[in-house]
Design a protein around this motif. Structure first.
Motif, mmCIF file in Angstrom:
data_model
loop_
_atom_site.group_PDB
_atom_site.id
_atom_site.type_symbol
_atom_site.label_atom_id
_atom_site.label_comp_id
_atom_site.label_asym_id
_atom_site.label_seq_id
_atom_site.Cartn_x
_atom_site.Cartn_y
_atom_site.Cartn_z
ATOM 1 N N UNK A 100 44.595 69.179 53.359
ATOM 2 C CA UNK A 100 44.114 68.520 54.573
ATOM 3 C C UNK A 100 44.578 67.067 54.662
ATOM 4 N N UNK A 101 45.874 66.882 54.500
ATOM 5 C CA UNK A 101 46.511 65.568 54.638
ATOM 6 C C UNK A 101 46.062 64.569 53.576
ATOM 7 N N UNK A 102 45.506 65.071 52.479
ATOM 8 C CA UNK A 102 45.162 64.222 51.341
ATOM 9 C C UNK A 102 45.981 64.703 50.146
ATOM 10 N N UNK A 103 46.710 63.781 49.506
ATOM 11 C CA UNK A 103 47.541 64.126 48.357
ATOM 12 C C UNK A 103 46.887 63.580 47.091
ATOM 13 N N UNK A 104 46.668 64.476 46.128
ATOM 14 C CA UNK A 104 45.992 64.087 44.880
ATOM 15 C C UNK A 104 46.918 64.331 43.696
ATOM 16 N N UNK A 105 46.974 63.407 42.734
ATOM 17 C CA UNK A 105 47.869 63.546 41.581
ATOM 18 C C UNK A 105 47.571 64.803 40.763
ATOM 19 N N UNK A 106 48.650 65.476 40.374
ATOM 20 C CA UNK A 106 48.545 66.651 39.509
ATOM 21 C C UNK A 106 49.234 66.387 38.168
ATOM 22 N N UNK A 159 51.128 51.301 33.771
ATOM 23 C CA UNK A 159 49.673 51.331 33.995
ATOM 24 C C UNK A 159 49.243 50.780 35.346
ATOM 25 N N UNK A 160 49.931 49.750 35.833
ATOM 26 C CA UNK A 160 49.536 49.158 37.108
ATOM 27 C C UNK A 160 49.973 49.986 38.314
ATOM 28 N N UNK A 161 50.720 51.049 38.070
ATOM 29 C CA UNK A 161 51.173 51.893 39.187
ATOM 30 C C UNK A 161 50.840 53.361 38.950
ATOM 31 N N UNK A 162 49.782 53.646 38.255
ATOM 32 C CA UNK A 162 49.407 55.038 37.998
ATOM 33 C C UNK A 162 49.096 55.727 39.324
ATOM 34 N N UNK A 163 49.682 56.923 39.574
ATOM 35 C CA UNK A 163 49.434 57.639 40.834
ATOM 36 C C UNK A 163 47.948 57.867 41.089
ATOM 37 N N UNK A 164 47.561 57.712 42.343
ATOM 38 C CA UNK A 164 46.175 57.898 42.759
ATOM 39 C C UNK A 164 46.154 58.695 44.059
ATOM 40 N N UNK A 165 44.960 59.102 44.454
ATOM 41 C CA UNK A 165 44.818 59.846 45.710
ATOM 42 C C UNK A 165 45.342 59.006 46.877
ATOM 43 N N UNK A 166 46.044 59.650 47.783
ATOM 44 C CA UNK A 166 46.564 58.953 48.961
ATOM 45 C C UNK A 166 46.425 59.857 50.174
ATOM 46 N N UNK A 167 45.948 59.287 51.265
ATOM 47 C CA UNK A 167 45.842 60.015 52.526
ATOM 48 C C UNK A 167 47.082 59.759 53.375
ATOM 49 N N UNK A 168 47.441 60.749 54.177
ATOM 50 C CA UNK A 168 48.612 60.590 55.032
ATOM 51 C C UNK A 168 48.480 59.365 55.931
ATOM 52 N N UNK A 169 47.247 59.050 56.338
ATOM 53 C CA UNK A 169 47.021 57.899 57.207
ATOM 54 C C UNK A 169 47.318 56.578 56.503
ATOM 55 N N UNK A 170 47.368 56.610 55.157
ATOM 56 C CA UNK A 170 47.603 55.393 54.383
ATOM 57 C C UNK A 170 49.076 55.181 54.043
ATOM 58 N N UNK A 171 49.884 56.189 54.268
ATOM 59 C CA UNK A 171 51.290 56.104 53.883
ATOM 60 C C UNK A 171 52.165 56.754 54.935
#
Length: 208
Positions: free
Chosen positions: A89-95, A102-114
Motif C-alpha cells: 500500500x505504497x509503503x516500502x519497508x526494509x527486508x 550506520x547513519x544511513x540504515x534503510x528505514x520505512x519510507x512512504x511513496x509520498x515521502x520520496x
C-alpha cells in the motif's frame, strides 16, 4: 462432481499450464543470460561468475522468502550499497540491506515521502535517482555525490511487491554495468516469484 469442484479443477489446470509455461521461459532466460555473461567475460571474471551464481540461486529458490533472499544477495555482490524493500500500500519497508553506514540504515519510507519511490511504483519500471534529486527522501535514499541509485520494482501479478534500491558509481552504469545487471536480476526474480505464487495457488486448489 459438484459445480464448485469443477471450477476448482478448471482453475487448477489453468494455473498448472501457466506454471509450466513460466518454467520453460525461466529456463530459457537463465541459459541466455548465463551465455551472455560468459561471452562478456571469456576469462571467467569474478563479476560474471557472481552473477551466474545469483541467477542459479534464484532458479533454485522454491519459496517467496528464498527468492527475495537470493535477489538481495545477488544484488549486493554488484553494487556499493543495496536494499530490498517490501512494498505494501505504497509503503516500502526494509527486508534486507548491505553496505549502508550506520547513519544511513534503510528505514520505512512512504511513496509520498520520496519522488523516486513514487515513480518506481507508479510506472512499475526502473527509476534512476541522482544526488540531490530527492531532497525529502529518508537519509538512506540521499545519494552521495558521484553515485546514482537504481530503484527497480519487483512486479508480481501486475503489482509492485518489492523494490530493489541499488547504489553505485555513476561511471559504472554503462552496459554491461552494475545497473543493467541489477535490472536483469530483478526481472528474473519477478518471473520466479510469479512461478512460485502460481505453484502455491495450484497446491491450495488441489489440496496438495
Amino acid at each position: 462432481m459438484s459445480r464448485e469442484q469443477q471450477v476448482r479443477d478448471a482453475l487448477a489446470r489453468f494455473l498448472a499450464a501457466v506454471r509450466t509455461a513460466t518454467d520453460t521461459h525461466l529456463d530459457t532466460l537463465s541459459h541466455e543470460l548465463i551465455a551472455v555473461l560468459r561471452a562478456d567475460a571469456p576469462s571467467g571474471g569474478e563479476g560474471a561468475a557472481q552473477l551466474v551464481e545469483a541467477v542459479r540461486r534464484l532458479d533454485e529458490a522454491t519459496t517467496l522468502r528464498g527468492v527475495l533472499d537470493a535477489l538481495a544477495a545477488g544484488t549486493a555482490d554488484h553494487v556499493t550499497r543495496s536494499a530490498v524493500l517490501l512494498v505494501d500500500r505504497a509503503v516500502a519497508r526494509p527486508y534486507r540491506q548491505a553496505g549502508f553506514p550506520p547513519e544511513r540504515v534503510p528505514a520505512e519510507v512512504r511513496a509520498a515521502e520520496s519522488a523516486g519511490v513514487a515513480r518506481a511504483i507508479a510506472a512499475q519500471a526502473a527509476t534512476l535517482v541522482r544526488a540531490g534529486d530527492d531532497p525529502h527522501a529518508p537519509p538512506f535514499m540521499q545519494i552521495p555525490a558521484g553515485d546514482v541509485a537504481l530503484l527497480m520494482p519487483v512486479v508480481v501479478a501486475q503489482q509492485v511487491v518489492a523494490l530493489v534500491d541499488a547504489e553505485g558509481p555513476a561511471a559504472g552504469m554503462a552496459t554491461p554495468g552494475w545497473a543493467a545487471l541489477v535490472e536483469s536480476l530483478t526481472r528474473h526474480a519477478s518471473a520466479k516469484l510469479e512461478n512460485v505464487t502460481s505453484k502455491r495457488t495450484v497446491e491450495v486448489l488441489t489440496g496438495g
